[in-house]
Scaffold this active site. Structure first.
Site, PDB file in Angstrom:
ATOM      1  CE  LYS A   1      -3.909   2.205   2.297  1.00 50.51           C
ATOM      2  NZ  LYS A   1      -3.430   3.539   1.922  1.00 50.51           N
TER       3      LYS A   1
ATOM      4  CD  GLU B   1      -2.681   5.411  -3.919  1.00 47.92           C
ATOM      5  OE1 GLU B   1      -2.961   6.276  -3.080  1.00 47.92           O
ATOM      6  OE2 GLU B   1      -3.398   4.431  -4.156  1.00 47.92           O
TER       7      GLU B   1
ATOM      8  NE  ARG C   1     -14.401   3.030   3.107  1.00 48.47           N
ATOM      9  CZ  ARG C   1     -13.169   3.477   2.883  1.00 48.47           C
ATOM     10  NH1 ARG C   1     -12.134   2.670   3.080  1.00 48.47           N
ATOM     11  NH2 ARG C   1     -12.962   4.704   2.460  1.00 48.47           N
TER      12      ARG C   1
END
EC number: 6.5.1.1
Length: 611
Positions: free
Chosen positions: A24, A78, A200
């Site tokens: 992450k 990202e 989510r």
């Protein structure tokens, strides 16, 4: 498709064959869409970011131009500013994201480019693949990344601004790497999970790499239940976070009672408290001197509030071996500015992301100052018998050389007051140079402007050869010019031919400035151009190493526009270099991705023809 699928935070990672694991990263979650007519880069909230990160969108146009049959395609990922394979600099990314002027955006993109890390594939050849399983999407993404010849895993030294995040079968394998590189955490994903827009989902779980710090409770807001916690920074109790999460009801009641009895209530209704009560908190990262994602662990009544220092926070912010211990942290080691051993260690921790890459795979020689920079010093290149097992080393058949590639080894050496780190020009498994360094050594510190003049004359010469060079302060009185090379590309004999050519040109073209005379008495106050220093077995001060002088100056990399008459080496100290990196980035950021093999080979070819 702008609103992205989001992971759920977990306090314990899921383990099993039905899970895969990804690093992450701390960045901007985005959707990258590439089609025949252009590229769009959209945040998870639907904000268009294409003009903010032109280095990504422009690269995307060229990277996939030969893969028209794959278009249109959509990637989930990202935007990051990579520091190492597992960690990104979110603070720099925030600064970058706030830029509005196109010229400033392009200037930042050139100086320190960001990149897009793709971890999922949503569309390929115009076909929606979000309902395929995670493993099938991941396989398809790998095929696409391979076809485009993009990095299969994040590489901070790669030129490509689109890269891929791989998945791992085993949590422990990846977690060890995340800890080593001080990454943000891990996202666990179910192998059969679909990509669900605007959801989510517990099919994706994020497990974060939290750290612990000790703080002093200095305030309380009864309206929202938040504590103000502070640490000693430069001798002043300075707020570092507000925290409420994690506190039990009885702890909140105790704090309220303490504040009412011993605190001072301000007109706004908030309480302040003189330093006395310590606590442990958990946090994710430090951003602009403030802890992010903070939660309360518990009171630390046995601690003295003077132990709650910012340096202590920094010491605990990096992963180190449990047997590593620090001693005599209050010892003054840089006399002129009264900097302590703790200040030195704090600097080395904060600069480690930029220092360690230049120590990697090198047999380091340190200069130790057991009693500070005014005391006697000695060189050490072999691992001592008393060094703990976690201190890295390399045996070459006759000596056990120190190798410093991780925080534990670095900080053990720092605790031994190794104030200077010197490295050879080759790696431990090679006898060929990985760079050329030209050392410009003026007669004294008062003659530093000679080094500035010499560096600029050399830049003009190297530019005429088509060679990119990188200037660095020596940390004492001179300047050093670096030229990166590919591993194993040249022998020392070949690089010696080049450095000798440079030296001969300089002494002939500027006889009043340069000399190659080795005896100081015969230099006649000229700048010494030590081309013989670039050889096997020789060393040079490592970028970002401190020097063992009274100021604690740093061998700091420079931008070429800084190499002018106003340049002052004494301003580059452990007090200033970290802030400089945060504001300006590292001038050597692309050093390892920019080898100068082609122009150097052409010069050597011409020299060979003439001989």
């Amino acid at each position: 498709m702008a609103f992205t699928m989001q992971p759920v935070l977990t306090s314990s990672p899921p383990i099993g064959a039905e899970w895969r694991y990804e690093v992450k990263y701390d960045g901007y979650r985005c959707i990258l869409r590439i089609h025949s007519s252009g590229v769009t880069l959209t945040s998870r909230n639907g904000v268009e970011l294409s003009s903010t990160f032109p280095e990504i969108t422009q690269f995307a146009k060229t990277a996939f131009q030969h893969l028209e049959k794959e278009l249109p395609l959509t990637l989930d990922g990202e935007i990051v500013c990579l520091v190492n394979p597992c960690r990104a600099d979110f603070e720099h990314l925030q600064v970058r994201g706030r830029l509005k002027r196109p010229d400033k955006i392009q200037e930042s993109a050139n100086a320190r480019p960001c990149c897009f890390l793709a971890f999922d594939l949503l569309e390929r050849s115009g076909e929606d693949v979000t309902l395929l399983s995670y493993l099938d999407r991941k396989k398809s993404l790998r095929e696409l990344i391979s076809a485009a010849k993009l990095p299969a895993s994040p590489d901070p030294y790669a030129k490509e601004t689109i890269q891929s995040i791989p998945c791992y079968d085993h949590f422990d394998q990846l977690w060890e790497m995340v800890i080593k590189y001080d990454g943000e955490g891990i996202v666990a994903k179910k192998t059969n999970s679909k990509w669900l827009e605007k959801k989510r989902s517990s099919d994706w779980l994020k497990y974060k790499n939290f750290k612990q710090a000790y703080v002093c409770i200095t305030g309380f807001n009864p309206n929202n239940g938040f504590l103000t916690v502070s640490v000693l920074k430069n001798g002043i109790m300075t707020p570092i976070a507000s925290v409420s999460h994690g506190m039990r009801d009885e702890e909140k009641s105790a704090i309220r009672e303490i504040m009412e009895q011993h605190g001072h209530q301000t007109p706004s209704g908030e309480f302040t408290l003189e330093p006395s009560i310590c606590a442990a908190v958990q946090y994710l990262t430090i951003l602009q001197g403030t802890l992010r994602e903070v939660s309360f662990i518990g009171f630390e009544f046995q601690m003295d509030w003077t132990e709650c220092t910012y340096a202590q926070v920094i010491r605990h912010s990096k992963p180190v071996h449990p047997k590593l211990q620090f001693t005599s942290l209050d010892k003054i080691i840089f006399e002129k500015n009264k900097k302590t051993k703790e200040d030195f260690i704090q600097y080395m921790i904060e600069v480690s992301d930029y220092l360690l890459p230049f120590l990697k795979n090198r047999a380091v020689t340190v200069i130790r100052y057991p009693h500070g920079s005014r005391s006697e010093s000695f060189f050490q290149k072999n691992k001592p018998d008393y060094a703990p097992d976690f201190v890295q080393s390399f045996y070459d058949g006759s000596h056990e050389h120190i190798v410093c590639e991780d925080m534990s080894t670095l900080l053990w050496l720092c605790n031994q007051l190794a104030l200077e780190f010197h490295v050879p020009f080759q790696t431990i498994k090679s006898r060929r140079p990985a760079e050329i360094v030209i050392d410009l050594d003026p007669p004294s510190r008062d003659d530093f402007l000679m080094a500035v003049q010499a560096a600029n004359e050399l830049k003009r010469l190297l530019d005429s050869f088509g060679i990119t060079s990188y200037p660095k302060l020596s940390g004492n009185k001179g300047i050093q010019l670096y030229i990166p090379l590919s591993p194993e590309a040249f022998t020392y004999e070949e690089t010696r031919q080049f450095t000798q050519l440079i030296a001969e040109y300089c002494t002939n073209a500027f006889p009043e400035l340069f000399t190659t005379e080795r005896l100081i008495k015969n230099r006649h106050c000229k700048l010494y151009l030590d081309y013989l220093q670039h050889a096997e077995g020789k060393t040079i001060i490592c970028p970002y190493s401190t020097r063992g002088n009274e100021l604690g100056t740093v061998a700091a990399p420079l931008y070429w526009h800084e190499v002018q008459s106003s340049l002052t080496p004494a301003l580059f100290t452990i007090d200033t270099v970290i802030d400089r990196i945060k504001k300006q980035g590292c001038p050597f950021f692309d050093f390892y991705r920019n080898p100068q093999d082609e122009p150097l080979s052409a010069i050597l070819h011409q020299l060979k023809k003439k001989s």
